[in-house]
Write a protein that holds these residues in place. Structure first.
Motif, mmCIF file in Angstrom:
data_model
loop_
_atom_site.group_PDB
_atom_site.id
_atom_site.type_symbol
_atom_site.label_atom_id
_atom_site.label_comp_id
_atom_site.label_asym_id
_atom_site.label_seq_id
_atom_site.Cartn_x
_atom_site.Cartn_y
_atom_site.Cartn_z
ATOM 1 N N GLY A 159 0.835 -1.206 0.000
ATOM 2 C CA GLY A 159 0.000 0.000 0.000
ATOM 3 C C GLY A 159 0.865 1.250 0.000
ATOM 4 O O GLY A 159 0.619 2.205 -0.750
ATOM 5 N N SER B 278 7.342 -9.411 9.328
ATOM 6 C CA SER B 278 8.607 -9.619 8.621
ATOM 7 C C SER B 278 9.803 -9.057 9.376
ATOM 8 O O SER B 278 9.701 -8.018 10.044
ATOM 9 N N THR B 279 10.919 -9.764 9.246
ATOM 10 C CA THR B 279 12.192 -9.304 9.813
ATOM 11 C C THR B 279 13.312 -9.394 8.789
ATOM 12 O O THR B 279 14.193 -8.550 8.745
ATOM 13 N N HIS C 103 14.932 -9.575 5.034
ATOM 14 C CA HIS C 103 14.496 -8.865 3.828
ATOM 15 C C HIS C 103 15.313 -9.133 2.569
ATOM 16 O O HIS C 103 15.773 -8.196 1.903
ATOM 17 N N LEU D 280 -11.264 1.061 9.492
ATOM 18 C CA LEU D 280 -11.488 -0.138 8.670
ATOM 19 C C LEU D 280 -12.444 0.213 7.542
ATOM 20 O O LEU D 280 -13.571 0.659 7.794
ATOM 21 N N VAL D 281 -12.011 0.017 6.321
ATOM 22 C CA VAL D 281 -12.872 0.323 5.169
ATOM 23 C C VAL D 281 -13.747 -0.893 4.867
ATOM 24 O O VAL D 281 -13.230 -2.005 4.723
ATOM 25 N N HIS E 150 -4.866 -11.637 6.618
ATOM 26 C CA HIS E 150 -4.383 -12.973 6.983
ATOM 27 C C HIS E 150 -5.572 -13.910 7.191
ATOM 28 O O HIS E 150 -5.821 -14.379 8.318
ATOM 29 N N ALA F 57 5.767 -11.365 0.385
ATOM 30 C CA ALA F 57 7.092 -10.875 0.856
ATOM 31 C C ALA F 57 7.138 -9.356 0.730
ATOM 32 O O ALA F 57 6.315 -8.741 0.037
HETATM 33 C C1 LIG Z 1 4.678 -13.548 11.014
HETATM 34 C C2 LIG Z 1 5.089 -13.081 9.644
HETATM 35 C C3 LIG Z 1 6.431 -13.125 9.289
HETATM 36 C C4 LIG Z 1 6.829 -12.690 8.022
HETATM 37 N N1 LIG Z 1 8.166 -12.667 7.733
HETATM 38 C C5 LIG Z 1 8.577 -12.130 6.550
HETATM 39 C C6 LIG Z 1 9.950 -11.890 6.325
HETATM 40 O O1 LIG Z 1 10.794 -12.116 7.207
HETATM 41 N N2 LIG Z 1 10.316 -11.350 5.132
HETATM 42 C C7 LIG Z 1 9.396 -11.004 4.171
HETATM 43 O O2 LIG Z 1 9.786 -10.508 3.097
HETATM 44 N N3 LIG Z 1 8.071 -11.199 4.383
HETATM 45 C C8 LIG Z 1 7.648 -11.738 5.545
HETATM 46 N N4 LIG Z 1 6.310 -11.865 5.810
HETATM 47 C C9 LIG Z 1 5.351 -11.575 4.743
HETATM 48 C C10 LIG Z 1 5.156 -10.082 4.536
HETATM 49 O O3 LIG Z 1 4.971 -9.436 5.776
HETATM 50 C C11 LIG Z 1 3.950 -9.846 3.622
HETATM 51 O O4 LIG Z 1 4.075 -10.623 2.441
HETATM 52 C C12 LIG Z 1 3.832 -8.389 3.251
HETATM 53 O O5 LIG Z 1 3.727 -7.591 4.407
HETATM 54 C C13 LIG Z 1 2.622 -8.162 2.357
HETATM 55 O O6 LIG Z 1 2.473 -6.793 2.175
HETATM 56 P P1 LIG Z 1 1.059 -6.145 1.829
HETATM 57 O O7 LIG Z 1 1.275 -4.687 1.785
HETATM 58 O O8 LIG Z 1 0.494 -6.825 0.630
HETATM 59 O O9 LIG Z 1 0.079 -6.546 3.022
HETATM 60 P P2 LIG Z 1 0.167 -6.300 4.582
HETATM 61 O O10 LIG Z 1 1.560 -6.135 5.019
HETATM 62 O O11 LIG Z 1 -0.643 -7.382 5.186
HETATM 63 O O12 LIG Z 1 -0.558 -4.905 4.799
HETATM 64 C C14 LIG Z 1 -1.924 -4.732 4.557
HETATM 65 C C15 LIG Z 1 -2.417 -3.597 5.405
HETATM 66 O O13 LIG Z 1 -3.760 -3.288 5.030
HETATM 67 C C16 LIG Z 1 -4.559 -3.112 6.201
HETATM 68 N N5 LIG Z 1 -5.932 -3.424 5.821
HETATM 69 C C17 LIG Z 1 -6.397 -4.594 5.318
HETATM 70 N N6 LIG Z 1 -7.720 -4.488 5.073
HETATM 71 C C18 LIG Z 1 -8.090 -3.222 5.407
HETATM 72 C C19 LIG Z 1 -9.318 -2.511 5.353
HETATM 73 N N7 LIG Z 1 -10.445 -3.082 4.913
HETATM 74 N N8 LIG Z 1 -9.342 -1.209 5.771
HETATM 75 C C20 LIG Z 1 -8.204 -0.608 6.210
HETATM 76 N N9 LIG Z 1 -7.009 -1.248 6.286
HETATM 77 C C21 LIG Z 1 -6.956 -2.537 5.873
HETATM 78 C C22 LIG Z 1 -3.945 -4.080 7.192
HETATM 79 O O14 LIG Z 1 -4.240 -3.717 8.523
HETATM 80 C C23 LIG Z 1 -2.451 -3.947 6.879
HETATM 81 O O15 LIG Z 1 -1.853 -2.907 7.618
HETATM 82 C C24 LIG Z 1 5.869 -12.254 7.080
HETATM 83 C C25 LIG Z 1 4.529 -12.183 7.441
HETATM 84 C C26 LIG Z 1 4.136 -12.568 8.724
HETATM 85 C C27 LIG Z 1 2.715 -12.419 9.139
#
Ligand SMILES: Cc1cc2nc3c(=O)[nH]c(=O)nc-3n(C[C@H](O)[C@H](O)[C@H](O)COP(=O)(O)OP(=O)(O)OC[C@H]3O[C@@H](n4cnc5c(N)ncnc54)[C@H](O)[C@@H]3O)c2cc1C
Length: 489
Positions: free
Chosen positions: A16, A59-60, A62, A244-245, A413, A458
């Motif tokens: 985002g 994530s930690t 990278h 929350l949307v 998730h 990731a």
């Molecule tokens: C425990 C764990 C460990 C991980 N370790 C790693 C790692 O070490 N290295 C790595 O590269 N990746 C790791 N990942 C994966 C990585 O975090 C994700 O693939 C990445 O964050 C995805 O990014 P994103 O922006 O698509 O979604 P997200 O990071 O999930 O962000 C989505 C955001 O949208 C918000 N949101 C969702 N729906 C709504 C709504 N309706 N209204 C308002 N807000 C909303 C959520 O609250 C969230 O803040 C890990 C994930 C987890 C859970």
């Protein structure tokens, strides 16, 4: 923000925020709306247990951010984000005090595998040689570009990546070390490792160790999210938290809306504006196994039996190739296993700032069946203890999150699936639905920008960047996308 923004991004995860920065770089007024009380999504760092001790809740490590064209352009050093590299990228302990380790140097890693060393160089050498082109092809939208350079390397990768990890591991390696090393990396994909394409992730992650490395963000991953938010604000954008949307009608009159959400959330928000066909496709989009995670504070570093494992950022705790496969097969088929594949990270090995009192932070998760509420603490700690006798004596405090709590914490998730949709062959080819351009949705001006789009899970920001480029062309007629605004000096 006074007046309506040109674009709204729902969700302040890495994708985002990347989308927001790309749109702002083109001169648009961008608002990001986040349901949590702090931006970052998968980049959040929290003082989960005790004030001053910082845990990355997601994530930690990278390797993808270090390789990402988006983050290269964003200029991490210029934004004050420091990547720190452990001496050992990842380690895979085995019984009897043995271990396989991956270092930044391909030659040193191969040398550590003894008789299997030449095979390791044969497998990874060509990939590392053409790493930039392979990364460019897989991380940049495949919809706009075919590989023009290094066609051979990409094709070779594709052929090696297609089989399952057991076939790849056994074809190249005779020893348990080499086999386990590649299986441990492949198991990040949260799939039954007997399925096709599972070799691919092991190869990509293995290659990245020898390319940009497997670094951590000094101070915690939140520092990267905060730098992205600051950059957005410097361009007049804003992030609204705690909202929350649930309905897209909230953004009536906003020309472009980009969603860092699950496809299911999009369908719910769009209501009857989505046709039945798309709704059915999204219904078929599968969310895979969930995750159970523990964050610990330890009195001292994990006492791994093999000394090199003590210097690794990431540790794959599962035993042999066969054990790793068994550990992943259960959760993929709805079963909790006694000896799971444990993915562990020891941030304070390279970043003591996270626990300033001289203690240590450590985290681990296991894959569990979709939506599973079972407490896996005992099983995880038994696996760690198996390869690090005395580990339990170092535990000062722990915080746990089961798969249902994972979903409550972040609505992306679903069932605890941290990939925002299974990364199977079918779902990587058509992510999340079988359309030519999967960032576009049936609702005009609304785009999917999350890890449920290519190139998938990731922290690389490329789903958001790709989606923003599509929106810029469709909605604003911007085809020559300007570079991101540079960091102020
Ligand atoms: C425990 C764990 C460990 C991980 N370790 C790693 C790692 O070490 N290295 C790595 O590269 N990746 C790791 N990942 C994966 C990585 O975090 C994700 O693939 C990445 O964050 C995805 O990014 P994103 O922006 O698509 O979604 P997200 O990071 O999930 O962000 C989505 C955001 O949208 C918000 N949101 C969702 N729906 C709504 C709504 N309706 N209204 C308002 N807000 C909303 C959520 O609250 C969230 O803040 C890990 C994930 C987890 C859970």
């Amino acid at each position: 923000m006074n007046g309506k923004p040109d674009a709204v991004v729902v969700g302040a995860g890495p994708n985002g925020l990347a989308a927001a920065l790309r749109l702002a770089g083109a001169g648009l007024r961008v608002q990001v709306v986040e349901q949590a009380d702090r931006p970052g999504g998968g980049l959040r760092t929290e003082e989960l247990i005790r004030s001053g001790v910082r845990h990355d809740v997601c994530s930690t490590v990278h390797p993808m951010a270090a390789a990402s064209p988006f983050f290269e352009e964003f200029d991490l050093p210029g934004r004050g984000v420091r990547l720190v590299h452990p001496e050992i990228c990842y380690a895979h302990p085995l019984d009897g005090g043995r271990a396989a380790v991956s270092r930044h140097s391909l030659a040193a890693t191969a040398a550590g595998l003894g008789a299997d060393g030449p095979a390791y160089e044969r497998l990874f050498g060509p990939l590392v040689e053409h790493a930039d082109d392979v990364i460019d092809f897989f991380l940049t939208s495949r919809l706009r570009r075919l590989p023009t350079r290094s066609v051979g390397a990409v094709t070779r990768f594709g052929l090696e990546a297609l089989p399952n990890v057991r076939r790849l591991a056994r074809r190249y390696f005779d020893g348990e070390e080499g086999q386990a090393l590649v299986a441990g990396a492949a198991a990040h994909g949260m799939l039954d490792l007997s399925r096709p394409l599972t070799a691919g992730l092991g190869m990509v992650l293995g290659m990245l160790a020898h390319h940009g490395g497997w670094p951590l963000v000094e101070g915690g991953s939140q520092a990267l999210a905060d730098a992205m938010v600051t950059a957005l604000e410097q361009q007049g954008g804003e992030v609204v938290t705690g909202h929350l949307v649930t309905d897209l009608r909230e953004f009536e009159g906003v020309p472009a809306v980009l969603l860092d959400t699950s496809p299911r959330a999009f369908v719910a928000m769009a209501g009857d504006r989505v046709h039945e066909g798309y709704r059915r496709w999204v219904g078929r989009y599968r969310h895979g196994p969930g995750v159970f995670k523990i964050d610990w504070i330890l009195s001292e570093p994990v006492p791994w039996a093999h000394p090199e494992v003590r210097r690794a950022g990431t540790v794959h705790v599962a035993g042999t190739l066969a054990e790793t496969m068994a550990g992943e097969e259960g959760p993929a088929h709805g079963r909790v296993v006694e000896r799971p594949y444990v993915l562990a990270v020891q941030p304070t090995v390279v970043d003591p700032t996270r626990a300033p009192g001289g203690e240590h932070v450590f985290w681990a998760y296991v894959h569990v069946p979709h939506g599973c509420p079972v407490d896996m603490t005992e099983r995880i700690e038994a696996q760690v203890e198996r390869f690090a006798p005395g580990f339990r004596d170092t535990v000062v405090a722990r915080a746990t999150k089961d798969a249902t709590e994972m979903q409550r914490w972040n609505p992306n998730h679903i069932g605890g699936d941290i990939s925002n949709g299974e990364a199977s062959l079918r779902q990587m080819l058509a992510r999340p639905v079988p359309r030519w351009n999967t960032y576009r949705t049936p609702v005009r001006g609304v785009y999917l920008a999350s890890a449920a789009t290519p190139p998938g899970p990731a922290v690389h920001g490329m789903c958001g960047d790709n989606a923003a480029r599509v929106a810029l062309a469709d909605v604003f007629g911007v085809r020559e996308v300007p570079a991101l605004r540079p960091a102020p000096v």
